[in-house]
Design an enzyme around this catalytic site. Structure first.
Site, PDB file in Angstrom:
ATOM      1  N   THR A  44       0.752  -1.312  -0.111  1.00  0.00           N
ATOM      2  CA  THR A  44       0.008   0.079   0.007  1.00  0.00           C
ATOM      3  C   THR A  44       0.861   1.099  -0.127  1.00  0.00           C
ATOM      4  OG1 THR A  44      -1.732  -1.103   1.252  1.00  0.00           O
ATOM      5  CG2 THR A  44      -1.917   1.232   1.016  1.00  0.00           C
ATOM      6  N   TYR A 131       7.006 -11.388   4.901  1.00  0.00           N
ATOM      7  CA  TYR A 131       5.800 -10.904   3.932  1.00  0.00           C
ATOM      8  C   TYR A 131       5.558 -12.000   2.887  1.00  0.00           C
ATOM      9  CZ  TYR A 131       2.841  -7.478   1.620  1.00  0.00           C
ATOM     10  OH  TYR A 131       1.763  -6.682   0.905  1.00  0.00           O
ATOM     11  N   LYS A 159       3.335 -12.769   7.979  1.00  0.00           N
ATOM     12  CA  LYS A 159       2.182 -11.839   7.262  1.00  0.00           C
ATOM     13  C   LYS A 159       1.613 -12.938   6.094  1.00  0.00           C
ATOM     14  CE  LYS A 159       0.890  -7.430   5.372  1.00  0.00           C
ATOM     15  NZ  LYS A 159       0.218  -7.673   3.720  1.00  0.00           N
TER      16      LYS A 159
END
Length: 297
Positions: A44, A131, A159
């Site tokens: 993001t 991630y 994550k």
């Protein structure tokens, strides 16, 4: 730090450069809401579109304005030497942790991904979150590889992508991963539409896109799940189904949350690096109605 709501704000920018004032406003909004951590330069945050110098500047602004809230920064890059340099910059700025996806142009092999994490974690002074974002990286982690990486020094969280919708299947997914990793490594869910299911299934954290623009809304879901109020967490998430539908229709969450930030007056238009563009047209009109109808904040 790698638990509760980790809110991931945009990095507002245009072709002239970073909009530092808007970025500081977004950070201030998260501080006021009292999120559990702030994740800058994730997907993001458009980390892949920024220069090394721009990334270093964003990190320093985040740490400077986050107060006591921990800042986790994305350090993913195509080359290991650049990842190590970004990690040094982040540590020098005073971050609490780092986040890394196995970013690549050539598709990576499992042994190459392990080698990347091995090199980086041995050089780190702060904890790292792995991630796992196959939609962006095109790399699919096995639970076995997660388990091997989780044994490395300084690995503190994973994550993961969204969990299954069925609660039993969701809990089974989380438990399978937990069986492979040390007890001190937390599991966090991403994919905002799956967050309530993931938290109810035993995930420790929600790594949240909407949390970066609507932290109060995201915190309500998080706190309900943390309190064991699974039905309320699901109800609050189900209420946002029209928003999750927009994410699905327009290729993910980034364009939608960028438009939301613009509509709220939090950032100027345009706020994404070209060729990316915030949601426009009919989708933008629908989004504006949803922000009011759902009282997103």
């Amino acid at each position: 730090m790698f638990s509760g709501l980790s809110a991931f704000p945009l990095t507002p920018m245009n072709e002239s450069g970073l909009d530092e004032a808007a970025f500081v406003r977004l950070i201030g909004r998260l501080v006021t809401a009292n999120v559990d951590s702030i994740g800058v330069l994730g997907s993001t945050g458009n980390y892949a579109y920024l220069t090394m110098a721009e990334r270093a500047r964003v990190v320093r602004l985040a740490v400077e304005h986050a107060g006591i809230i921990p800042v986790v920064v994305g350090i993913g890059a195509l080359r290991t030497c650049d990842v190590l340099a970004l990690a040094e910059d982040a540590e020098a700025a005073g971050v609490s942790g780092v986040l890394m996806a196995p970013m690549s142009y050539q598709k990576l092999r499992p042994e190459e991904v392990f080698g990347l994490y091995e090199a980086v974690t041995h050089a780190l002074l702060v904890p790292l979150c792995v991630y796992d974002n196959p939609g962006t990286t095109q790399f699919v982690f096995s639970d076995e590889l997660h388990g091997k990486i989780a044994q490395l020094p300084n690995v503190a969280s994973i994550k993961i992508p969204g969990v299954p919708e069925d609660p039993v299947a969701a809990r089974s997914r989380v438990e399978r991963l937990r069986a492979q990793i040390p007890l001190h490594v937390t599991v966090g869910v991403s994919g905002d539409g799956y967050a309530a299911n993931g938290l109810n299934a035993g995930c420790d954290a929600w790594y949240s896109v909407i949390g970066g623009v609507f932290p109060v809304t995201a915190l309500a879901i998080t706190r309900a799940a943390q309190a064991g109020n699974t039905k309320e967490a699901i109800r609050l998430s189900e209420r946002l189904k029209p928003l999750w539908q927009l994410f699905s229709e327009y290729g993910g969450s980034l364009r939608v949350v960028a438009a939301a930030a613009e509509l709220q007056g939090l950032v100027e238009h345009p706020c994404l690096p070209l060729p990316l563009k915030a949601l426009g047209g009919e989708g933008r009109r629908r989004l504006g109605g949803l922000i009011d109808e759902l009282d997103l904040s």
